[in-house]
Design a protein around this motif. Structure first.
Motif, PDB file in Angstrom:
ATOM      1  N   ASP A 110       0.862  -1.187   0.000  1.00  0.00           N
ATOM      2  CA  ASP A 110       0.000   0.000   0.000  1.00  0.00           C
ATOM      3  C   ASP A 110       0.899   1.237   0.000  1.00  0.00           C
ATOM      4  O   ASP A 110       1.509   1.570   1.016  1.00  0.00           O
ATOM      5  CB  ASP A 110      -0.904  -0.022   1.238  1.00  0.00           C
ATOM      6  CG  ASP A 110      -1.893   1.128   1.277  1.00  0.00           C
ATOM      7  OD1 ASP A 110      -1.545   2.236   0.829  1.00  0.00           O
ATOM      8  OD2 ASP A 110      -3.014   0.925   1.790  1.00  0.00           O
ATOM      9  N   LEU A 111       0.975   1.940  -1.126  1.00  0.00           N
ATOM     10  CA  LEU A 111       1.908   3.047  -1.262  1.00  0.00           C
ATOM     11  C   LEU A 111       1.620   4.165  -0.274  1.00  0.00           C
ATOM     12  O   LEU A 111       2.540   4.687   0.376  1.00  0.00           O
ATOM     13  CB  LEU A 111       1.862   3.603  -2.692  1.00  0.00           C
ATOM     14  CG  LEU A 111       2.731   4.836  -2.965  1.00  0.00           C
ATOM     15  CD1 LEU A 111       4.201   4.543  -2.682  1.00  0.00           C
ATOM     16  CD2 LEU A 111       2.540   5.318  -4.404  1.00  0.00           C
ATOM     17  N   ASP A 112       0.364   4.579  -0.153  1.00  0.00           N
ATOM     18  CA  ASP A 112       0.031   5.677   0.748  1.00  0.00           C
ATOM     19  C   ASP A 112       0.405   5.356   2.191  1.00  0.00           C
ATOM     20  O   ASP A 112       0.970   6.183   2.910  1.00  0.00           O
ATOM     21  CB  ASP A 112      -1.463   6.008   0.655  1.00  0.00           C
ATOM     22  CG  ASP A 112      -1.840   6.627  -0.688  1.00  0.00           C
ATOM     23  OD1 ASP A 112      -0.937   7.144  -1.373  1.00  0.00           O
ATOM     24  OD2 ASP A 112      -3.022   6.572  -1.057  1.00  0.00           O
ATOM     25  N   LEU A 113       0.091   4.133   2.609  1.00  0.00           N
ATOM     26  CA  LEU A 113       0.403   3.722   3.972  1.00  0.00           C
ATOM     27  C   LEU A 113       1.911   3.621   4.179  1.00  0.00           C
ATOM     28  O   LEU A 113       2.441   4.018   5.233  1.00  0.00           O
ATOM     29  CB  LEU A 113      -0.275   2.396   4.283  1.00  0.00           C
ATOM     30  CG  LEU A 113      -0.232   1.922   5.740  1.00  0.00           C
ATOM     31  CD1 LEU A 113      -0.882   2.955   6.656  1.00  0.00           C
ATOM     32  CD2 LEU A 113      -0.930   0.569   5.867  1.00  0.00           C
ATOM     33  N   LEU A 114       2.605   3.110   3.180  1.00  0.00           N
ATOM     34  CA  LEU A 114       4.064   2.999   3.255  1.00  0.00           C
ATOM     35  C   LEU A 114       4.699   4.371   3.484  1.00  0.00           C
ATOM     36  O   LEU A 114       5.549   4.542   4.370  1.00  0.00           O
ATOM     37  CB  LEU A 114       4.592   2.375   1.963  1.00  0.00           C
ATOM     38  CG  LEU A 114       6.107   2.260   1.795  1.00  0.00           C
ATOM     39  CD1 LEU A 114       6.690   1.295   2.808  1.00  0.00           C
ATOM     40  CD2 LEU A 114       6.446   1.815   0.372  1.00  0.00           C
ATOM     41  N   GLN A 115       4.301   5.341   2.703  1.00  0.00           N
ATOM     42  CA  GLN A 115       4.865   6.681   2.831  1.00  0.00           C
ATOM     43  C   GLN A 115       4.472   7.328   4.159  1.00  0.00           C
ATOM     44  O   GLN A 115       5.284   8.010   4.800  1.00  0.00           O
ATOM     45  CB  GLN A 115       4.406   7.546   1.657  1.00  0.00           C
ATOM     46  CG  GLN A 115       4.972   7.090   0.318  1.00  0.00           C
ATOM     47  CD  GLN A 115       4.421   7.863  -0.851  1.00  0.00           C
ATOM     48  OE1 GLN A 115       3.306   8.412  -0.792  1.00  0.00           O
ATOM     49  NE2 GLN A 115       5.172   7.920  -1.929  1.00  0.00           N
ATOM     50  N   GLN A 116       3.236   7.093   4.585  1.00  0.00           N
ATOM     51  CA  GLN A 116       2.750   7.661   5.847  1.00  0.00           C
ATOM     52  C   GLN A 116       3.569   7.150   7.029  1.00  0.00           C
ATOM     53  O   GLN A 116       3.975   7.926   7.906  1.00  0.00           O
ATOM     54  CB  GLN A 116       1.279   7.303   6.031  1.00  0.00           C
ATOM     55  CG  GLN A 116       0.691   7.717   7.363  1.00  0.00           C
ATOM     56  CD  GLN A 116      -0.713   7.157   7.563  1.00  0.00           C
ATOM     57  OE1 GLN A 116      -1.427   6.888   6.599  1.00  0.00           O
ATOM     58  NE2 GLN A 116      -1.104   6.965   8.813  1.00  0.00           N
ATOM     59  N   VAL A 117       3.823   5.845   7.054  1.00  0.00           N
ATOM     60  CA  VAL A 117       4.548   5.257   8.180  1.00  0.00           C
ATOM     61  C   VAL A 117       6.016   5.677   8.168  1.00  0.00           C
ATOM     62  O   VAL A 117       6.581   6.036   9.213  1.00  0.00           O
ATOM     63  CB  VAL A 117       4.410   3.719   8.162  1.00  0.00           C
ATOM     64  CG1 VAL A 117       5.328   3.088   9.198  1.00  0.00           C
ATOM     65  CG2 VAL A 117       2.964   3.315   8.415  1.00  0.00           C
ATOM     66  N   ALA A 118       6.644   5.636   7.001  1.00  0.00           N
ATOM     67  CA  ALA A 118       8.061   6.013   6.925  1.00  0.00           C
ATOM     68  C   ALA A 118       8.267   7.460   7.364  1.00  0.00           C
ATOM     69  O   ALA A 118       9.193   7.765   8.134  1.00  0.00           O
ATOM     70  CB  ALA A 118       8.582   5.809   5.506  1.00  0.00           C
ATOM     71  N   GLN A 119       7.399   8.347   6.884  1.00  0.00           N
ATOM     72  CA  GLN A 119       7.534   9.751   7.261  1.00  0.00           C
ATOM     73  C   GLN A 119       7.150   9.982   8.720  1.00  0.00           C
ATOM     74  O   GLN A 119       7.812  10.755   9.435  1.00  0.00           O
ATOM     75  CB  GLN A 119       6.660  10.624   6.344  1.00  0.00           C
ATOM     76  CG  GLN A 119       6.768  12.114   6.615  1.00  0.00           C
ATOM     77  CD  GLN A 119       8.169  12.663   6.401  1.00  0.00           C
ATOM     78  OE1 GLN A 119       8.962  12.100   5.643  1.00  0.00           O
ATOM     79  NE2 GLN A 119       8.479  13.770   7.070  1.00  0.00           N
ATOM     80  N   GLY A 120       6.097   9.306   9.172  1.00  0.00           N
ATOM     81  CA  GLY A 120       5.654   9.474  10.550  1.00  0.00           C
ATOM     82  C   GLY A 120       6.696   9.016  11.549  1.00  0.00           C
ATOM     83  O   GLY A 120       6.922   9.673  12.583  1.00  0.00           O
ATOM     84  N   TYR A 121       7.347   7.895  11.265  1.00  0.00           N
ATOM     85  CA  TYR A 121       8.406   7.415  12.154  1.00  0.00           C
ATOM     86  C   TYR A 121       9.554   8.416  12.211  1.00  0.00           C
ATOM     87  O   TYR A 121      10.072   8.733  13.289  1.00  0.00           O
ATOM     88  CB  TYR A 121       8.915   6.053  11.697  1.00  0.00           C
ATOM     89  CG  TYR A 121      10.160   5.615  12.443  1.00  0.00           C
ATOM     90  CD1 TYR A 121      10.105   5.272  13.787  1.00  0.00           C
ATOM     91  CD2 TYR A 121      11.395   5.569  11.804  1.00  0.00           C
ATOM     92  CE1 TYR A 121      11.248   4.894  14.481  1.00  0.00           C
ATOM     93  CE2 TYR A 121      12.541   5.189  12.487  1.00  0.00           C
ATOM     94  CZ  TYR A 121      12.462   4.860  13.824  1.00  0.00           C
ATOM     95  OH  TYR A 121      13.595   4.495  14.508  1.00  0.00           O
ATOM     96  N   TRP A 122       9.950   8.937  11.054  1.00  0.00           N
ATOM     97  CA  TRP A 122      11.064   9.888  11.041  1.00  0.00           C
ATOM     98  C   TRP A 122      10.724  11.138  11.856  1.00  0.00           C
ATOM     99  O   TRP A 122      11.558  11.645  12.606  1.00  0.00           O
ATOM    100  CB  TRP A 122      11.422  10.258   9.609  1.00  0.00           C
ATOM    101  CG  TRP A 122      12.327  11.456   9.535  1.00  0.00           C
ATOM    102  CD1 TRP A 122      12.066  12.668   8.975  1.00  0.00           C
ATOM    103  CD2 TRP A 122      13.643  11.558  10.089  1.00  0.00           C
ATOM    104  NE1 TRP A 122      13.117  13.524   9.141  1.00  0.00           N
ATOM    105  CE2 TRP A 122      14.117  12.863   9.824  1.00  0.00           C
ATOM    106  CE3 TRP A 122      14.472  10.679  10.787  1.00  0.00           C
ATOM    107  CZ2 TRP A 122      15.371  13.303  10.222  1.00  0.00           C
ATOM    108  CZ3 TRP A 122      15.724  11.119  11.197  1.00  0.00           C
ATOM    109  CH2 TRP A 122      16.163  12.417  10.912  1.00  0.00           C
ATOM    110  N   GLU A 123       9.517  11.634  11.722  1.00  0.00           N
ATOM    111  CA  GLU A 123       9.122  12.822  12.490  1.00  0.00           C
ATOM    112  C   GLU A 123       9.125  12.533  13.989  1.00  0.00           C
ATOM    113  O   GLU A 123       9.492  13.410  14.800  1.00  0.00           O
ATOM    114  CB  GLU A 123       7.751  13.296  12.025  1.00  0.00           C
ATOM    115  CG  GLU A 123       7.768  13.874  10.613  1.00  0.00           C
ATOM    116  CD  GLU A 123       6.383  14.212  10.085  1.00  0.00           C
ATOM    117  OE1 GLU A 123       5.385  13.976  10.823  1.00  0.00           O
ATOM    118  OE2 GLU A 123       6.287  14.710   8.944  1.00  0.00           O
TER     119      GLU A 123
END
Length: 413
Positions: free
Chosen positions: A288-301
């Motif tokens: 799931d591309l949207d979820l993948l990007q959301q989690v990767a960015q959310g973890y970094w923040e």
């Protein structure tokens, strides 16, 4: 139904297994190694004995062709290289199944409409040049020659020299997919889902997206005995905290996203020094591309926010941002119909592992056939039952005929 040679296929699996056999366990056959070159030469010999025409392209990919009556190539295959201490089936089984399928069709007298080709990709696994899926990325244009021309391993060996040693000509950048009408990659599942469901084969719908971030946490180097705990800016303690954050994000999205921290480097890495720097690579995967990007960015923040409040400097570098890759629907349908014709169920499933097929799918109609294994991969315990291999072999061979004839009919219309 075409007759396959079970004995020949199983014998080839055993012959290839010993190339790169590691005294510490498993098989170590990375791209550029002597073992990998030996495996390539062994395959070329087998393909020549099968009566196929051989060509090595500029990326080192091996093409073993059985010519057809009309323009267009249908390619089937995978890779021969392995991870350190890997198994005998990851990649290699797909190559050997492709060879057996085309050789058995040739021996049966089948005259293909299109050229049938075994395609052996260069450097699918991570290697000393840090260029995984090298052959498929070069072939599909995801990676350019400018991207790699100055790349070397840690000993200074240029990747271009490794390609030359693999049989590629550095002066003949003859990479084209103009005549390729499709690609299919047979591959062990590498996970437990088929085993748990009791099914032998699966049809891949999507290959996971992967995001990898190289993260650096910087504190302050100091004496391990004399520095008060409250005054320490300890990068390893910071790493422990951001790993707890990592586990929280994994738990929140369990089943939909998975993640791994498989590389960690500590500086100065001495027993009596408060460490000043930790570098690690965090990987996220999801179809799931949207979820993948959301989690990767959310973890970094979340890492950034924690670091700011604890006097740690955090930085990151994006080293991979690969979106999910859907497989061609018509290829999926034909694979499922062929499996059903053999009296088996054909579950449709996402691949949580990356494959060369992910890059090929961006250029040509592409599919993947999953074969049940013991749920273990990238380790010496990786295994696959003979009955499952032979069932998959028969399906793949018959699928090639159906694929060839179906595309020929579409061409007539």
């Amino acid at each position: 139904m075409s007759e396959i040679s079970s004995q020949r296929l199983l014998s080839r699996i055993e012959q290839l297994r010993v190339i790169g056999e590691d005294p510490q366990g498993g098989i170590t056959r990375p791209f550029g190694s002597t073992a990998e070159i030996d495996a390539r030469q062994w395959f070329v010999s087998e393909a020549q004995q099968a009566g196929l025409s051989l060509h090595v392209d500029a990326a080192g990919n091996i093409w073993a062709r059985y010519p057809g009556k009309r323009p267009g190539v249908l390619a089937v295959g995978s890779h021969l290289d392995t991870v350190p201490h890997g198994g005998a089936y990851d990649g290699a089984l797909g190559v050997l199944m492709a060879l057996e399928a085309i050789q058995s069709l040739k021996e049966s007298g089948y005259a293909p409409e299109h050229t049938l080709a075994v395609l052996v990709f260069t450097g699918e696994e991570p290697n000393a040049f840090r260029l995984s899926t090298l052959g498929s990325r070069l072939l599909t244009g995801v990676l350019s020659w400018e991207d790699i021309v100055s790349v070397t391993d840690d000993e200074g060996r240029p990747v271009m020299k490794a390609l030359e040693d693999a049989g590629a000509s550095p002066d003949a950048y003859d990479l084209s997919l103009d005549d390729v009408r499709g690609f299919v990659e047979p591959h062990i599942e590498q996970g437990p889902r088929l085993q748990d469901s009791g099914e032998v084969l699966g049809v891949v719908s999507t290959i996971t997206g992967i995001i990898r971030h190289a993260v650096t946490l910087v504190g302050e180097q100091n004496h391990a005995g004399t520095t008060p705990w409250a005054l320490r800016r300890d990068s390893v303690q910071a790493f422990a905290q951001v790993m707890m954050i990592f586990q929280q994000w994994l738990a929140r999205y369990a089943g939909r996203v998975t993640g791994t921290v498989g590389f960690v480097d500590v500086y100065p890495n001495a027993v009596n020094i408060v460490p000043s720097r930790v570098e690690f690579i965090v990987e996220w995967r999801s179809p799931d591309l949207d979820l993948l990007q959301q989690v990767a960015q959310g973890y970094w923040e979340a890492v950034e926010a924690w670091s700011r409040t604890h006097q740690i400097t955090a930085s990151r570098h994006v080293i991979l941002n690969q979106p999910p890759s859907p497989m061609d629907q018509s290829v999926q349908t034909l694979l499922a119909e062929t499996i059903a014709h053999h009296g088996m169920a054909a579950p449709v499933m996402a691949s949580w592992a990356g494959h060369d097929a992910a890059h090929m799918a961006r250029r040509v109609p592409t599919g993947m056939l999953f074969i049940r294994n013991n749920g273990k991969s990238h380790c010496p315990d990786e295994d696959c039952a003979q009955d499952d291999i032979l069932a998959a072999q028969q399906v793949l061979t018959d699928f090639l005929v159906q694929w060839d004839e179906t595309l020929a009919k579409e061409g007539i219309r």
